[in-house]
Write an enzyme that holds these catalytic residues in place. Structure first.
Site, mmCIF file in Angstrom:
data_model
loop_
_atom_site.group_PDB
_atom_site.id
_atom_site.type_symbol
_atom_site.label_atom_id
_atom_site.label_comp_id
_atom_site.label_asym_id
_atom_site.label_seq_id
_atom_site.Cartn_x
_atom_site.Cartn_y
_atom_site.Cartn_z
ATOM 1 N N GLY A 85 0.832 -1.207 0.000
ATOM 2 C CA GLY A 85 0.000 0.000 0.000
ATOM 3 C C GLY A 85 0.862 1.250 0.000
ATOM 4 O O GLY A 85 2.070 1.195 0.154
ATOM 5 N N GLY A 87 2.727 3.680 1.361
ATOM 6 C CA GLY A 87 3.324 3.917 2.668
ATOM 7 C C GLY A 87 3.834 5.339 2.839
ATOM 8 O O GLY A 87 4.109 5.791 3.945
ATOM 9 N N ARG A 88 3.980 6.013 1.715
ATOM 10 C CA ARG A 88 4.489 7.401 1.796
ATOM 11 C C ARG A 88 3.800 8.262 0.753
ATOM 12 O O ARG A 88 4.393 9.197 0.225
ATOM 13 C CB ARG A 88 5.990 7.425 1.588
ATOM 14 C CG ARG A 88 6.377 6.756 0.303
ATOM 15 C CD ARG A 88 7.801 6.806 -0.062
ATOM 16 N NE ARG A 88 8.035 5.694 -0.991
ATOM 17 C CZ ARG A 88 9.096 5.533 -1.717
ATOM 18 N NH1 ARG A 88 10.065 6.392 -1.630
ATOM 19 N NH2 ARG A 88 9.221 4.509 -2.521
ATOM 20 N N ASP A 120 8.728 6.000 7.772
ATOM 21 C CA ASP A 120 8.281 7.304 8.272
ATOM 22 C C ASP A 120 7.355 8.016 7.285
ATOM 23 O O ASP A 120 6.831 9.093 7.582
ATOM 24 C CB ASP A 120 9.487 8.193 8.590
ATOM 25 C CG ASP A 120 10.361 8.452 7.377
ATOM 26 O OD1 ASP A 120 10.029 7.967 6.274
ATOM 27 O OD2 ASP A 120 11.394 9.141 7.530
ATOM 28 N N ARG A 178 -2.028 -0.795 -9.834
ATOM 29 C CA ARG A 178 -0.857 -1.623 -10.110
ATOM 30 C C ARG A 178 -1.285 -3.082 -10.221
ATOM 31 O O ARG A 178 -2.382 -3.445 -9.761
ATOM 32 C CB ARG A 178 0.136 -1.521 -8.926
ATOM 33 C CG ARG A 178 0.498 -0.093 -8.591
ATOM 34 C CD ARG A 178 0.597 0.111 -7.077
ATOM 35 N NE ARG A 178 0.676 1.546 -6.757
ATOM 36 C CZ ARG A 178 1.795 2.238 -6.700
ATOM 37 N NH1 ARG A 178 2.937 1.635 -6.866
ATOM 38 N NH2 ARG A 178 1.793 3.531 -6.447
ATOM 39 N N ASP A 247 4.202 -4.418 -7.536
ATOM 40 C CA ASP A 247 3.576 -3.203 -7.000
ATOM 41 C C ASP A 247 4.078 -1.957 -7.733
ATOM 42 O O ASP A 247 3.529 -0.871 -7.536
ATOM 43 C CB ASP A 247 3.834 -3.077 -5.492
ATOM 44 C CG ASP A 247 5.298 -3.171 -5.135
ATOM 45 O OD1 ASP A 247 5.926 -4.171 -5.499
ATOM 46 O OD2 ASP A 247 5.825 -2.237 -4.506
HETATM 47 P P1 AMP Z 1 8.974 0.990 -3.656
HETATM 48 O O1 AMP Z 1 9.305 -0.372 -4.188
HETATM 49 O O2 AMP Z 1 10.158 1.846 -3.357
HETATM 50 O O3 AMP Z 1 8.000 1.705 -4.531
HETATM 51 O O4 AMP Z 1 8.259 0.798 -2.214
HETATM 52 C C1 AMP Z 1 7.817 -0.410 -1.710
HETATM 53 C C2 AMP Z 1 6.847 -0.194 -0.564
HETATM 54 O O5 AMP Z 1 7.490 0.434 0.540
HETATM 55 C C3 AMP Z 1 5.647 0.659 -0.905
HETATM 56 O O6 AMP Z 1 4.523 0.132 -0.276
HETATM 57 C C4 AMP Z 1 6.007 2.009 -0.323
HETATM 58 O O7 AMP Z 1 4.883 2.780 -0.024
HETATM 59 C C5 AMP Z 1 6.766 1.595 0.937
HETATM 60 N N1 AMP Z 1 7.697 2.653 1.378
HETATM 61 C C6 AMP Z 1 8.797 3.053 0.751
HETATM 62 N N2 AMP Z 1 9.413 4.044 1.442
HETATM 63 C C7 AMP Z 1 8.683 4.277 2.544
HETATM 64 C C8 AMP Z 1 8.787 5.174 3.653
HETATM 65 N N3 AMP Z 1 9.779 6.063 3.765
HETATM 66 N N4 AMP Z 1 7.831 5.105 4.606
HETATM 67 C C9 AMP Z 1 6.818 4.237 4.504
HETATM 68 N N5 AMP Z 1 6.667 3.369 3.485
HETATM 69 C C10 AMP Z 1 7.577 3.375 2.509
HETATM 70 MG MG MG Z 2 6.437 1.476 -5.353
#
Ligand code: AMP
Ligand code: MG
Length: 480
Positions: A85, A87-88, A120, A178, A247
């Site tokens: 989901g 997360g940021r 965070d 996605r 994702d």
């Molecule tokens: P990504 O593959 O970098 O797009 O991220 C993978 C997952 O990690 C996704 O669900 C993002 O929302 C979560 N995510 C990445 N960075 C952060 C962060 N700083 N705080 C919270 N969730 C994060």
């Molecule tokens: Mg991502």
């Protein structure tokens, strides 16, 4: 003022979670994308105003916005996480652009959400600068992509290995659906949600898809065609996404999530930049098989809404995915025939042999095609092309082979498919380092130069050059 619609927020509550963006203590504007704002029907001057900055920094919720974070799952490096989901990220809502298309507007890096897990929810300035530059450059190169509407600093340090300046990126996408969004509901055996999501995705992205009477097969087919085209384009430009997890694999067929992505300098099919991609899963040359793997995961997720008889459903998915290779090959062949300026019907072996030669000779991928194009335009520029080779015999042999297959009428095509400028990794890194010093000069320069990547300009000749040995940046990081 932004005329928000909130169609995703109106889907059932298990699709998302309400999120209030965190406040930024002392935001400043880095950039607003005026052209994109106008396309979205938003006044760029308003975005640049104090009120606009308050929205872009999470300090005010824009009138009419119902901010949410979206639920999704995903296979990350092959392993399944049923609960990821946003997360940021916070979806502020959707707008209808001047062409009548619905677009998401999302803040990225605006604090914790229901899906943040241990994170965070914030973003350091580096990933904001990278995503802005890369996504806009990709758009100008003609690749389907999410866009950059704005970037701001927050005035707050985020904790990474060392404390770093924080930023928020405003992203625009055809949607943020996605493959992992479908997997989220498939993992929960929520057939009702899968039906709603399939219907939503088809209406939003592929209203005319009519290959099959089964909506989910129509969707799979349409997503496959969009992704095949996308990955073939990435490859022809030397782009490596770097983290093709399900994702990060978009239903609209746009490039999404510019984490550790980079363009190759020297050509090598196994080229990888991402520090966390230790097995080279997402190397340049693996991107098509990975797209197929991801689409197979989409097919799997859709099985319950394809047919109650699961054997029949599997057969229909297989029939669809079996078309992947041919479709991909067709795009790949066309793209490379255009880049090399080849006669109609030239066999793929010439392309493969040429790429193998480039790898063997450690030749800069972009310059090779730029100088080849220059040579077709003006024979006196041959020395530039020759200078790419350490061994002149190999150069002359290749040129002789190529001349047999070259179609001189394809000069225009070569010029329109071989960019003069690409966002080279060392240049992006340098802009990031400067930004951390509070200096956005290079960011602005690159952003401007990369708007016209197929045009030569005397002002930007230095940007054509590959990195010197000292300038090389061989690793990238997700920056999360
Ligand atoms: P990504 O593959 O970098 O797009 O991220 C993978 C997952 O990690 C996704 O669900 C993002 O929302 C979560 N995510 C990445 N960075 C952060 C962060 N700083 N705080 C919270 N969730 C994060
Ligand atoms: Mg991502």
């Amino acid at each position: 003022m932004i005329p928000f619609k909130n169609t995703y927020a109106k889907l059932p509550s298990r699709f998302h979670s309400a999120t209030t963006p965190a406040k930024s203590p002392a935001p400043t504007l880095i950039e607003v994308n005026d052209e994109l704002a106008k396309e979205l029907g938003i006044d760029p001057e308003w975005l640049r105003s104090e009120q606009g900055l308050a929205v872009l920094s999470g300090n005010t919720i824009a009138e009419g916005s119902e901010p949410i974070s979206q639920a999704y799952a995903g296979h990350q490096f092959g392993g399944f996480s049923p609960q990821l989901g946003d997360g940021r990220a916070v979806l502020l809502g959707e707008v209808i652009d001047v062409n009548g298309n619905q677009k998401d507007i999302q803040l990225k890096g605006s604090g914790r959400t229901a899906y943040s897990r241990g994170g965070d929810g914030k973003s350091a300035l580096g990933p904001v600068i990278r995503e802005y530059l890369m996504s806009e450059a990709m758009h100008a190169l003609g690749v389907p992509t999410t866009r950059a509407l704005a970037a701001v600093t927050t005035g707050e340090k985020v904790r990474r290995e060392t404390p770093q300046d924080g930023g928020i990126f405003t992203r625009v996408a055809s949607s943020h659906l996605r493959v992992g969004t479908f997997q989220f509901f498939a993992a929960r055996e929520d057939k009702e949600a899968l039906t709603i999501l399939t219907d939503y995705a088809l209406k939003r992205h592929y209203p005319n898809a009519e290959n099959s009477p089964i909506p989910a097969i129509n969707l799979l087919n349409a997503v496959m065609s969009a992704q095949v085209k996308l990955v073939a384009q990435w490859m022809s430009l030397g782009f490596i996404h770097g983290v093709m997890n399900t994702d990060n694999s978009s239903i609209s067929g746009e490039t999404i999530d510019y984490g550790p992505c980079a363009f190759m300098d020297e050509f090598h099919p196994q080229c990888v930049f991402s520090a966390i991609d230790r097995d080279a899963r997402y190397a340049w040359g693996n991107q098509a098989p990975i797209a197929h793997w991801n689409l197979t995961r989409l097919g799997e997720a859709l099985l319950p809404v394809i047919d109650d008889n699961q054997d029949k459903a599997i057969e229909l998915v297989e029939q669809t995915l079996n078309k992947f290779s041919d479709e991909f090959l067709q795009h790949y062949l066309t793209n490379y025939s255009n880049k090399f300026g080849l006669k109609e019907g030239t066999a793929i072996e010439f392309i493969q042999d040429s790429l193998a030669m480039l790898a063997e000779e450690h030749i800069d991928y972009t310059l090779f095609f730029t100088y080849l194009t220059d040579y077709v335009e003006d024979e006196t520029s041959l020395a530039n092309f020759e200078s790419l080779f350490a061994d002149n015999d190999i150069c002359q042999q290749w040129l002789a082979d190529w001349k047999l297959r070259h179609d001189p009428a394809k000069l225009d095509t070569m010029q329109n498919t071989n960019p003069v400028l690409i966002p080279r990794n060392h240049q992006v890194e340098q802009a990031i380092q400067q930004a951390y010093q509070g200096d956005f000069t290079l960011f602005h320069r690159l952003n401007q130069a990369w708007k016209t990547p197929y045009q030569k300009s005397n002002n930007n000749q230095d940007l054509q050059l590959p990195p010197t040995k000292d300038q090389r940046v061989l690793q990238t990081f997700c920056g999360t």
